[in-house]
Design an enzyme around this catalytic site. Structure first.
Site: not given
Ligand code: C5J
Length: 225
Positions: A24, A129, A132, A157-158, A162, A202
């Protein structure tokens, strides 16, 4: 096998079974006026990783390894956007509303595009997509099976939304996943650090993390030996 100095321990991958997934890196998240900005976030943190993500993509291209780009977004009629998703967030500008870069998070709008510095090249998969996670309602599982990939390197990101969701989905499907620490970012520094810590806790319960320099060094050393 190529071995990378990673946390919680060395990440090893067969070079013929690895793929990069860049999550993204769209104008809607990285540039002012997009979805991320309308939610009240400072996008400069995300802009800062663009050169590092570009270096990571360049490394994969130079090695002849597959690069997959994802884009979060929805059809113009919003039929793939649950009301629960659309109605949460900034009350002023929601998914599908007209913003400075076109309709927010809608396929084909300027904001939906990947930032120009990281533009996909011919032959690379670009995956749209609606969720997320990149496996939900997409062909990603089939694409990776066709490529024969068992090991995934992730960026984008982020970090805690996602990227982490996709990494968890991949981990549950049996992929060995490495997140490149400086090629991912969050609007919230504490969330990024927490996500990295959760992933490698872990004994690597979700996977590994390493800086790009460790990956570059491992690949360079492998090439020479
Ligand atoms: C992504 C979002 N790509 N934060 N989307 O992380 O909404």
């Amino acid at each position: 096998m190529i071995a990378i100095d990673a946390e919680p321990f060395a990440y090893t991958f067969p070079p013929d079974k690895v793929a990069l997934i860049v999550i993204d890196m769209q104008r809607d998240f990285v540039e002012p006026g997009g979805f991320g900005h309308t939610l009240g976030n400072d996008v400069t943190r995300l802009q800062a990783i663009v050169p590092t993500v570009a270096r990571l993509i360049a490394l994969f291209r130079a090695s002849g390894w597959p690069v997959i780009h994802t884009r979060e977004g929805h059809k113009p009629d919003l039929s793939d956007c649950p009301p629960a998703k659309r109605l949460r967030g900034a009350p002023s500008l929601r998914i599908g509303d007209a913003g400075p870069m076109g309709r927010i998070l809608i396929h084909g709008e300027p904001g939906h595009g990947i930032v120009s510095e990281l533009a996909p090249i011919d032959g690379e998969i670009v995956l749209d997509k609606p969720g997320k996670g990149a496996f939900y309602a997409t062909s990603l599982g089939d694409d990776l099976a066709r490529l024969g990939a068992t090991h995934l390197v992730l960026a984008g990101v982020t970090t805690e939304v996602c990227v982490q969701t996709t990494m968890r989905e991949a981990n549950d499907r049996g992929f060995e996943c490495l997140l490149v620490e400086d090629a991912t970012e969050s609007y919230f520094p504490a969330f990024k650090e927490a996500a990295l810590a959760m992933i490698r806790a872990q004994g690597g319960i979700v996977g590994w993390t390493a800086p790009l320099s460790a990956l570059e060094l491992a690949v360079a050393t492998e090439t020479v030996s």
